[in-house]
Design a protein around this motif. Structure first.
Motif, PDB file in Angstrom:
ATOM      1  N   GLU A  41       0.828  -1.214   0.000  1.00  0.00           N
ATOM      2  CA  GLU A  41       0.000   0.000   0.000  1.00  0.00           C
ATOM      3  C   GLU A  41       0.860   1.262   0.000  1.00  0.00           C
ATOM      4  O   GLU A  41       0.560   2.236   0.685  1.00  0.00           O
ATOM      5  N   GLY A  42       1.961   1.201  -0.746  1.00  0.00           N
ATOM      6  CA  GLY A  42       2.820   2.371  -0.909  1.00  0.00           C
ATOM      7  C   GLY A  42       3.887   2.547   0.144  1.00  0.00           C
ATOM      8  O   GLY A  42       4.721   3.448   0.035  1.00  0.00           O
ATOM      9  N   ASP A  43       3.887   1.697   1.181  1.00  0.00           N
ATOM     10  CA  ASP A  43       4.868   1.813   2.260  1.00  0.00           C
ATOM     11  C   ASP A  43       5.783   0.589   2.284  1.00  0.00           C
ATOM     12  O   ASP A  43       5.367  -0.528   1.954  1.00  0.00           O
ATOM     13  N   ALA A  44       7.025   0.815   2.692  1.00  0.00           N
ATOM     14  CA  ALA A  44       7.973  -0.286   2.815  1.00  0.00           C
ATOM     15  C   ALA A  44       7.650  -1.094   4.067  1.00  0.00           C
ATOM     16  O   ALA A  44       7.482  -0.533   5.150  1.00  0.00           O
ATOM     17  N   ARG A  45       7.563  -2.435   3.921  1.00  0.00           N
ATOM     18  CA  ARG A  45       7.294  -3.298   5.057  1.00  0.00           C
ATOM     19  C   ARG A  45       8.114  -4.583   4.935  1.00  0.00           C
ATOM     20  O   ARG A  45       8.396  -5.059   3.834  1.00  0.00           O
ATOM     21  N   ILE A  46       8.493  -5.099   6.095  1.00  0.00           N
ATOM     22  CA  ILE A  46       9.146  -6.403   6.180  1.00  0.00           C
ATOM     23  C   ILE A  46       8.075  -7.422   6.557  1.00  0.00           C
ATOM     24  O   ILE A  46       7.303  -7.201   7.506  1.00  0.00           O
ATOM     25  N   SER A  47       8.021  -8.534   5.832  1.00  0.00           N
ATOM     26  CA  SER A  47       6.999  -9.532   6.136  1.00  0.00           C
ATOM     27  C   SER A  47       7.489 -10.926   5.768  1.00  0.00           C
ATOM     28  O   SER A  47       8.453 -11.092   5.023  1.00  0.00           O
ATOM     29  N   GLY A  48       6.814 -11.912   6.334  1.00  0.00           N
ATOM     30  CA  GLY A  48       7.146 -13.296   6.040  1.00  0.00           C
ATOM     31  C   GLY A  48       6.985 -14.180   7.255  1.00  0.00           C
ATOM     32  O   GLY A  48       6.371 -13.792   8.266  1.00  0.00           O
ATOM     33  N   GLU A  49       7.549 -15.392   7.179  1.00  0.00           N
ATOM     34  CA  GLU A  49       7.516 -16.353   8.277  1.00  0.00           C
ATOM     35  C   GLU A  49       8.873 -16.344   8.975  1.00  0.00           C
ATOM     36  O   GLU A  49       9.890 -16.706   8.383  1.00  0.00           O
TER      37      GLU A  49
END
Length: 232
Positions: free
Chosen positions: A133-141
């Motif tokens: 949504e236009g923002d940098a994010r860290i994600s995952g397992e």
């Protein structure tokens, strides 16, 4: 006779304009070719020498402004995007241009975008940084040795820089359902420091901005060689 003089003046003016356009085009093309070689660009950048007239700048040896734009370039082995630079007070004496050209800019302001994929190797296995949504994010397992299991994790990102070292700090950390609070451990696992890719033309970092396509790094420098023996 008067009509003849008017026609002659018009023709001379037209020739001057054509010569000005041709000389500007040649200079822009030459600089573009040299920069592409120096910065390992897959395509030659767009170079625009500003100013209402080009030939007077050639004669004076000083160019008010030169704009440089490229879709991508390689900095310290890292492919960056959206390269932009503006060089002002560019000194290129006519005598030098006729031999071995030395072109030096009094001031250069530039920027480029580092794709977020550049930072993925610094993250734990299973975690990536991307745009949501236009923002940098860290994600995952994220694997948690304390529990012997992996859990879904998502975090915002805050970028800071000190010299040529970039620090990534997780913020607004969201963790899957857990019986205990492991927020600090997750923050430690996701945070890291990385070397800032070298800015083009040896500029110094002045600002960073997270964008939808990556981290835009801005820099500035003075007395920057654009062409000649001093260029790295």
């Amino acid at each position: 006779m008067r009509k003849f003089l008017v026609v002659l003046l018009i023709l001379l003016a037209a020739l001057v304009v054509v010569a000005d356009i041709g000389a500007r085009s040649f200079a822009q093309s030459t600089l573009s070719e040299r920069l592409a070689q120096q910065m390992d660009m897959s395509e030659e950048p767009d170079v625009s020498i500003e100013g209402w007239a080009f030939l007077p700048q050639v004669l004076s040896g000083t160019y008010t402004e030169v704009n440089i734009d490229a879709a991508s370039a390689t900095m310290s082995g890292v492919t960056v995007e959206q390269v932009e630079a503006t060089a002002s007070d560019v000194e290129a004496p006519l005598s030098d241009l006729l031999n071995e050209p030395d072109v030096v800019a009094g001031q250069v302001d530039g920027s480029f975008v580092v794709p977020y994929t550049y930072f993925n190797p610094y993250l734990p296995e299973g975690m990536t940084i991307s745009t949501e949504e236009g923002d940098a994010r860290i994600s995952g397992e994220l694997a948690l040795t304390e529990l012997g299991r992996s859990i879904p994790v998502s975090s915002g990102v805050e970028f800071t820089v000190d010299g040529d070292v970039l620090t990534v700090t997780p913020v607004d950390i969201q963790i899957g359902d857990l019986p205990i609070d492991l927020g600090d451990q997750v923050a430690d696992a996701l945070g890291f420091s990385a070397q800032v890719p070298e800015l083009p033309l040896g500029l110094s970092v002045t600002e960073m901005e997270a964008t939808s396509s990556g981290l835009r790094i801005t820099g500035t420098g003075s007395d920057i060689p654009l062409m000649g023996s001093e260029v790295a």
